[in-house]
Design a protein around this motif. Structure first.
Motif, PDB file in Angstrom:
ATOM      1  N   GLU A 103      -9.656 -27.097 105.227  1.00  0.00           N
ATOM      2  CA  GLU A 103      -8.232 -26.841 105.438  1.00  0.00           C
ATOM      3  C   GLU A 103      -7.717 -25.793 104.461  1.00  0.00           C
ATOM      4  OE1 GLU A 103      -6.716 -31.158 107.118  1.00  0.00           O
ATOM      5  OE2 GLU A 103      -7.043 -30.886 104.972  1.00  0.00           O
ATOM      6  N   TYR A 104      -8.156 -25.865 103.216  1.00  0.00           N
ATOM      7  CA  TYR A 104      -7.717 -24.870 102.241  1.00  0.00           C
ATOM      8  C   TYR A 104      -8.229 -23.487 102.622  1.00  0.00           C
ATOM      9  CZ  TYR A 104      -6.921 -22.511  97.805  1.00  0.00           C
ATOM     10  OH  TYR A 104      -6.495 -21.613  96.831  1.00  0.00           O
ATOM     11  N   ALA A 105      -9.480 -23.382 103.044  1.00  0.00           N
ATOM     12  CA  ALA A 105     -10.041 -22.089 103.439  1.00  0.00           C
ATOM     13  C   ALA A 105      -9.294 -21.496 104.628  1.00  0.00           C
ATOM     14  CB  ALA A 105     -11.527 -22.241 103.778  1.00  0.00           C
ATOM     15  N   GLU A 106      -8.788 -22.353 105.497  1.00  0.00           N
ATOM     16  CA  GLU A 106      -8.067 -21.869 106.672  1.00  0.00           C
ATOM     17  C   GLU A 106      -6.709 -21.270 106.320  1.00  0.00           C
ATOM     18  OE1 GLU A 106      -8.049 -25.305 109.140  1.00  0.00           O
ATOM     19  OE2 GLU A 106     -10.015 -24.871 110.012  1.00  0.00           O
ATOM     20  N   SER A 107      -6.264 -21.449 105.068  1.00  0.00           N
ATOM     21  CA  SER A 107      -4.999 -20.843 104.659  1.00  0.00           C
ATOM     22  C   SER A 107      -5.191 -19.384 104.252  1.00  0.00           C
ATOM     23  CB  SER A 107      -4.378 -21.635 103.500  1.00  0.00           C
ATOM     24  OG  SER A 107      -5.120 -21.460 102.307  1.00  0.00           O
ATOM     25  N   PHE A 108      -6.438 -18.904 104.248  1.00  0.00           N
ATOM     26  CA  PHE A 108      -6.724 -17.515 103.918  1.00  0.00           C
ATOM     27  C   PHE A 108      -6.849 -16.685 105.192  1.00  0.00           C
ATOM     28  CE2 PHE A 108      -7.907 -19.804 100.189  1.00  0.00           C
ATOM     29  CZ  PHE A 108      -7.878 -18.930  99.117  1.00  0.00           C
ATOM     30  N   THR A 109      -6.753 -15.380 105.032  1.00  0.00           N
ATOM     31  CA  THR A 109      -6.856 -14.507 106.194  1.00  0.00           C
ATOM     32  C   THR A 109      -8.275 -14.387 106.712  1.00  0.00           C
ATOM     33  OG1 THR A 109      -7.026 -12.605 104.702  1.00  0.00           O
ATOM     34  CG2 THR A 109      -4.831 -13.129 105.583  1.00  0.00           C
ATOM     35  N   GLN A 110      -9.265 -14.696 105.864  1.00  0.00           N
ATOM     36  CA  GLN A 110     -10.660 -14.724 106.288  1.00  0.00           C
ATOM     37  C   GLN A 110     -11.252 -16.078 105.891  1.00  0.00           C
ATOM     38  OE1 GLN A 110     -12.954 -11.374 104.980  1.00  0.00           O
ATOM     39  NE2 GLN A 110     -11.490  -9.871 105.704  1.00  0.00           N
ATOM     40  N   PRO A 111     -11.038 -17.109 106.702  1.00  0.00           N
ATOM     41  CA  PRO A 111     -11.456 -18.461 106.337  1.00  0.00           C
ATOM     42  C   PRO A 111     -12.939 -18.601 105.998  1.00  0.00           C
ATOM     43  CG  PRO A 111      -9.962 -18.530 108.200  1.00  0.00           C
ATOM     44  CD  PRO A 111     -10.290 -17.087 107.981  1.00  0.00           C
ATOM     45  N   ALA A 112     -13.808 -17.947 106.745  1.00  0.00           N
ATOM     46  CA  ALA A 112     -15.249 -18.087 106.497  1.00  0.00           C
ATOM     47  C   ALA A 112     -15.619 -17.563 105.113  1.00  0.00           C
ATOM     48  CB  ALA A 112     -16.043 -17.351 107.575  1.00  0.00           C
ATOM     49  N   ASN A 113     -15.096 -16.385 104.761  1.00  0.00           N
ATOM     50  CA  ASN A 113     -15.368 -15.830 103.436  1.00  0.00           C
ATOM     51  C   ASN A 113     -14.771 -16.713 102.345  1.00  0.00           C
ATOM     52  OD1 ASN A 113     -16.799 -13.640 104.372  1.00  0.00           O
ATOM     53  ND2 ASN A 113     -15.037 -12.262 104.366  1.00  0.00           N
ATOM     54  N   ALA A 114     -13.552 -17.192 102.588  1.00  0.00           N
ATOM     55  CA  ALA A 114     -12.892 -18.039 101.594  1.00  0.00           C
ATOM     56  C   ALA A 114     -13.667 -19.338 101.393  1.00  0.00           C
ATOM     57  CB  ALA A 114     -11.462 -18.337 102.030  1.00  0.00           C
ATOM     58  N   PHE A 115     -14.167 -19.918 102.460  1.00  0.00           N
ATOM     59  CA  PHE A 115     -14.929 -21.168 102.375  1.00  0.00           C
ATOM     60  C   PHE A 115     -16.169 -20.977 101.493  1.00  0.00           C
ATOM     61  CE2 PHE A 115     -18.005 -24.317 103.756  1.00  0.00           C
ATOM     62  CZ  PHE A 115     -17.247 -25.465 103.897  1.00  0.00           C
ATOM     63  N   LYS A 116     -16.912 -19.906 101.745  1.00  0.00           N
ATOM     64  CA  LYS A 116     -18.118 -19.640 100.954  1.00  0.00           C
ATOM     65  C   LYS A 116     -17.767 -19.398  99.490  1.00  0.00           C
ATOM     66  CE  LYS A 116     -20.545 -17.502 104.856  1.00  0.00           C
ATOM     67  NZ  LYS A 116     -21.078 -16.217 105.404  1.00  0.00           N
ATOM     68  N   HIS A 117     -16.691 -18.655  99.275  1.00  0.00           N
ATOM     69  CA  HIS A 117     -16.296 -18.352  97.909  1.00  0.00           C
ATOM     70  C   HIS A 117     -15.890 -19.607  97.156  1.00  0.00           C
ATOM     71  CE1 HIS A 117     -14.469 -16.431  94.457  1.00  0.00           C
ATOM     72  NE2 HIS A 117     -13.373 -17.123  94.684  1.00  0.00           N
ATOM     73  N   GLU A 118     -15.077 -20.461  97.791  1.00  0.00           N
ATOM     74  CA  GLU A 118     -14.612 -21.668  97.114  1.00  0.00           C
ATOM     75  C   GLU A 118     -15.771 -22.597  96.770  1.00  0.00           C
ATOM     76  OE1 GLU A 118     -11.461 -22.439  96.006  1.00  0.00           O
ATOM     77  OE2 GLU A 118     -11.099 -20.342  96.505  1.00  0.00           O
ATOM     78  N   ILE A 119     -16.782 -22.637  97.600  1.00  0.00           N
ATOM     79  CA  ILE A 119     -17.970 -23.418  97.258  1.00  0.00           C
ATOM     80  C   ILE A 119     -18.645 -22.827  96.030  1.00  0.00           C
ATOM     81  CG2 ILE A 119     -20.318 -23.998  97.997  1.00  0.00           C
ATOM     82  CD1 ILE A 119     -19.272 -24.413 100.791  1.00  0.00           C
ATOM     83  N   SER A 120     -18.752 -21.489  96.004  1.00  0.00           N
ATOM     84  CA  SER A 120     -19.462 -20.834  94.905  1.00  0.00           C
ATOM     85  C   SER A 120     -18.753 -21.008  93.562  1.00  0.00           C
ATOM     86  CB  SER A 120     -19.637 -19.337  95.209  1.00  0.00           C
ATOM     87  OG  SER A 120     -18.400 -18.644  95.107  1.00  0.00           O
ATOM     88  N   VAL A 121     -17.423 -21.178  93.591  1.00  0.00           N
ATOM     89  CA  VAL A 121     -16.680 -21.342  92.334  1.00  0.00           C
ATOM     90  C   VAL A 121     -16.370 -22.812  92.047  1.00  0.00           C
ATOM     91  CG1 VAL A 121     -15.712 -19.023  92.393  1.00  0.00           C
ATOM     92  CG2 VAL A 121     -14.446 -20.901  93.464  1.00  0.00           C
ATOM     93  N   GLU A 122     -17.049 -23.701  92.742  1.00  0.00           N
ATOM     94  CA  GLU A 122     -16.989 -25.139  92.452  1.00  0.00           C
ATOM     95  C   GLU A 122     -15.627 -25.765  92.729  1.00  0.00           C
ATOM     96  OE1 GLU A 122     -20.164 -25.823  88.966  1.00  0.00           O
ATOM     97  OE2 GLU A 122     -18.435 -24.615  88.369  1.00  0.00           O
ATOM     98  N   PHE A 123     -15.119 -25.486  93.931  1.00  0.00           N
ATOM     99  CA  PHE A 123     -13.916 -26.173  94.394  1.00  0.00           C
ATOM    100  C   PHE A 123     -14.137 -27.678  94.276  1.00  0.00           C
ATOM    101  CE2 PHE A 123     -11.765 -28.481  97.777  1.00  0.00           C
ATOM    102  CZ  PHE A 123     -10.481 -27.956  97.810  1.00  0.00           C
ATOM    103  N   ARG A 124     -13.169 -28.367  93.725  1.00  0.00           N
ATOM    104  CA  ARG A 124     -13.281 -29.821  93.579  1.00  0.00           C
ATOM    105  C   ARG A 124     -12.393 -30.551  94.571  1.00  0.00           C
ATOM    106  NH1 ARG A 124     -11.914 -33.344  88.063  1.00  0.00           N
ATOM    107  NH2 ARG A 124     -11.885 -35.372  89.080  1.00  0.00           N
TER     108      ARG A 124
END
Length: 250
Positions: free
Chosen positions: A115-136
């Motif tokens: 849901e958080y990634a879907e608030s970005f203009t590129q959800p797929a990229n945001a999803f991968k990025h948030e995983i890489s920076v240890e979204f909690r």
């Protein structure tokens, strides 16, 4: 501004994807139907989706070295006791005259990573990025007052075992906010680099002008995001008041 791709334009390692979604379209659609009401969802809500809230993680108990050492912090002094608990309790309370948002973000005050990634203009990229920076986890609240004024506040928490992801997230928010035409900004008292932004040029959809303001700040492992939308210009004092009070909760 178009999205050039998942490169590091802000110098933070963050994907070049903005946190704005289709709020303008939602407000415009409501106006066309004759029910002009603000909403600050910032993304298309997945109606009916059941979201599992992430349980709060307990603070690890560390073995104390022998001999006389410093006294452990009290619960009032140890900030992690609060931030490792129910993150939703750190969100500002809704005003007494507030109404439900047109589309409530998340579920029961929580936003999943998807849901958080879907608030970005590129959800797929945001999803991968948030995983890489240890979204909690992320906590969220939203409301509207009057017929068009709407607010959304997100507290996004990172594990921060390898990098200061909360600070990087806020720097990325600054980058996009500052690059929007017709924007004024002010520092948030009590923060190192927190800022509020008022966008004086509205987005116009279906004949409805929607103005916005936003705030970005961080404290420890939590990044704060605040969004305001209205069909008239948002005063600086409105976004600043929310930002100062929310930072004070952290």
């Amino acid at each position: 501004m178009s999205d050039p791709g998942p490169s590091d334009a802000a110098g933070t390692g963050a994907p070049v994807v903005r946190r704005r979604g289709r709020t303008t379209l939602l407000i415009a659609a409501a106006a066309v139907l004759g029910v002009v009401a603000g909403t600050c969802t910032g993304y298309v809500v997945q109606a009916g989706r059941k979201s599992t809230a992430l349980p709060p993680l307990s603070q690890p108990v560390l073995a104390q070295a022998k001999g006389k050492g410093p006294e452990p912090l009290s619960a009032a002094q140890d900030r992690r006791i609060r931030t490792d608990g129910d993150l939703r309790k750190l969100l500002l309370k809704r005003p007494s005259d507030a109404q439900e948002p047109l589309y409530a973000p998340g579920n029961d005050g929580w936003m999943t990573l998807t849901e958080y990634a879907e608030s970005f203009t590129q959800p797929a990229n945001a999803f991968k990025h948030e995983i890489s920076v240890e979204f909690r986890r992320a906590a969220v609240t939203a409301w509207r007052t009057g017929s068009t004024f709407s607010v959304e506040i997100r507290l996004v928490q990172y594990r921060q075992e390898e990098q200061l992801a909360a600070a990087d997230s806020v720097e990325s928010g600054h980058f996009w906010a500052e690059n929007e035409a017709g924007t004024s900004s002010w520092g948030i008292p009590g923060t190192a680099d927190g800022r509020v932004y008022v966008h004086t040029r509205p987005e116009t959809k279906s004949g409805v002008s929607v103005y916005s303001a936003e705030a970005h700040a961080w404290r420890g492992d939590i990044a704060m995001e605040i969004w305001i939308y209205d069909t008239k210009p948002v005063p600086e004092q409105k976004i600043m008041d929310l930002a100062k009070r929310q930072v004070g909760q952290l």
